[in-house]
Design an enzyme around this catalytic site. Structure first.
Site, PDB file in Angstrom:
ATOM      1  N   ASP A  39      32.747  41.020  42.928  1.00 27.43           N
ATOM      2  CA  ASP A  39      32.674  42.312  42.237  1.00 27.43           C
ATOM      3  C   ASP A  39      32.197  42.148  40.801  1.00 27.43           C
ATOM      4  OD1 ASP A  39      33.630  43.494  44.503  1.00 27.43           O
ATOM      5  OD2 ASP A  39      35.420  44.352  43.573  1.00 27.43           O
ATOM      6  N   ASP A  40      31.482  43.175  40.331  1.00 28.70           N
ATOM      7  CA  ASP A  40      31.041  43.318  38.939  1.00 28.70           C
ATOM      8  C   ASP A  40      29.754  42.529  38.664  1.00 28.70           C
ATOM      9  OD1 ASP A  40      33.363  44.830  38.630  1.00 28.70           O
ATOM     10  OD2 ASP A  40      34.506  43.108  37.928  1.00 28.70           O
TER      11      ASP A  40
ATOM     12  N   HIS B 238      29.164  49.386  43.292  1.00 29.51           N
ATOM     13  CA  HIS B 238      30.519  49.304  42.740  1.00 29.51           C
ATOM     14  C   HIS B 238      30.718  50.357  41.650  1.00 29.51           C
ATOM     15  CE1 HIS B 238      34.361  47.440  42.441  1.00 29.51           C
ATOM     16  NE2 HIS B 238      34.165  46.781  41.306  1.00 29.51           N
TER      17      HIS B 238
ATOM     18  N   HIS C 105      32.407  51.851  36.487  1.00 21.75           N
ATOM     19  CA  HIS C 105      33.660  51.211  36.895  1.00 21.75           C
ATOM     20  C   HIS C 105      34.901  52.009  36.486  1.00 21.75           C
ATOM     21  CE1 HIS C 105      36.502  47.919  37.788  1.00 21.75           C
ATOM     22  NE2 HIS C 105      35.510  47.395  38.494  1.00 21.75           N
TER      23      HIS C 105
ATOM     24  N   HIS D 156      36.198  37.546  41.627  1.00 22.56           N
ATOM     25  CA  HIS D 156      35.491  37.982  40.415  1.00 22.56           C
ATOM     26  C   HIS D 156      35.040  36.732  39.670  1.00 22.56           C
ATOM     27  CE1 HIS D 156      38.093  41.404  41.423  1.00 22.56           C
ATOM     28  NE2 HIS D 156      37.243  42.165  40.774  1.00 22.56           N
TER      29      HIS D 156
END
Length: 222
Positions: free
Chosen positions: A35-36, A86, A90, A182
Site C-alpha cells: 500500500d501507498d 488506494h 488517503h 507497507h
C-alpha cells in the site's frame, strides 16, 4: 454505534458490492500486496527485490503520489506488477459523501489509466475502512474491494523486526491468502527487509506468487 464500527472495519463484509480478503482454493497460490506510494528510492528498491525473486506483486497506489512521482508508477507497470487504486488523498472513507467518494476513486483511476495501465483496476480502502457510500459507489462502477487476511504490521511485537514479520506471514499463510505490507516510507524499512525472506520461505513451502487479479481469475472467490 458498535455495529457501524464493526461493519466499517470488517475484512469480509460490506453493505454493497464484492469484497475479497482471500480466495477459497486448494492451490498454493498467494498474493503479495503493498500500500501507498510510489515514492522515489523505495519504489526502485522493491522493484529490484521482486525482480531478483522473479515474482509479481500488486501495488495499491494513491493518486496524489502518482501525480508527484509518475515515473515510479510507470516503472511498476513496466516491471509487470498490478496497480490498484488506494484513493487519491488517503482519507478515512467511512462518513464521506457519495460525491467525495466518487472524486477520490475516479480521479485515481484516471491517473492509473493515463499512465498506460491496461488491466482491471481494483480498490483498497485506506485503513481498510468502508461503510455506506464507498461500497455503493464501487458496486455501481463494478469495482471490487480488496482487503487482506495477513497484516503483520498490525502487531507491534511483530513489526519490530524483519524476522518476526517473516515468521508471522509464513505461519499465517494459506492458499489464496492476500498479504499486506507497507514499504514505501522510512517507517516501512523493516517490512522491506522482510520481503526477500517472506518470498523464499513461502516458495520453499510450495507457494506460487500471483497478482490479485490473477488470484481472482484463477480461483473461486470466497
Amino acid at each position: 454505534m458498535a455495529v457501524v464500527f464493526n461493519i466499517s472495519k470488517s475484512r469480509d463484509f460490506q453493505l454493497f458490492g464484492e469484497i475479497v480478503n482471500r480466495v477459497d482454493t486448494d492451490e498454493k497460490i498467494i498474493a503479495l500486496t503493498f500500500d501507498d506510494g510510489p515514492l522515489p528510492g523505495a519504489t526502485e528498491k522493491i522493484i529490484s527485490i521482486l525482480a531478483q525473486e522473479q515474482i509479481p506483486a500488486t501495488f495499491f497506489l494513491t493518486g496524489r503520489e502518482m501525480e508527484r512521482y509518475p515515473d515510479g508508477a510507470k516503472k511498476l507497470i513496466a516491471a509487470g506488477h498490478q496497480i490498484g487504486n488506494h484513493s487519491y488523498s488517503h482519507p478515512r472513507m467511512v462518513f464521506m459523501s457519495y460525491q467525495a467518494v466518487a472524486n477520490e476513486v475516479a480521479k485515481t483511476n484516471e491517473l492509473i489509466l493515463n499512465l498506460g495501465y491496461k488491466s482491471e483496476i481494483v480498490f483498497r480502502p485506506p485503513y481498510g475502512k468502508k461503510l455506506l457510500m464507498l461500497p455503493l459507489y464501487l458496486q455501481r462502477n463494478n469495482i471490487t474491494t480488496i482487503i487482506w487476511d495477513i497484516e503483520p504490521e498490525t502487531f507491534s511485537e511483530v513489526s519490530a523486526s524483519s524476522e518476526k514479520i517473516t515468521e508471522h506471514v509464513v505461519a499465517e499463510a494459506k492458499p489464496g491468502s492476500i498479504i499486506l505490507l507497507h514499504v514505501m516510507y522510512p517507517s516501512g524499512q523493516t517490512s522491506m527487509d522482510a520481503v526477500p525472506s517472506i518470498i523464499r520461505e513461502l516458495k520453499a513451502q510450495g507457494y506460487r506468487f500471483v497478482t490479485v487479479n490473477d488470484l481472482l481469475t484463477l480461483t473461486s472467490r470466497k
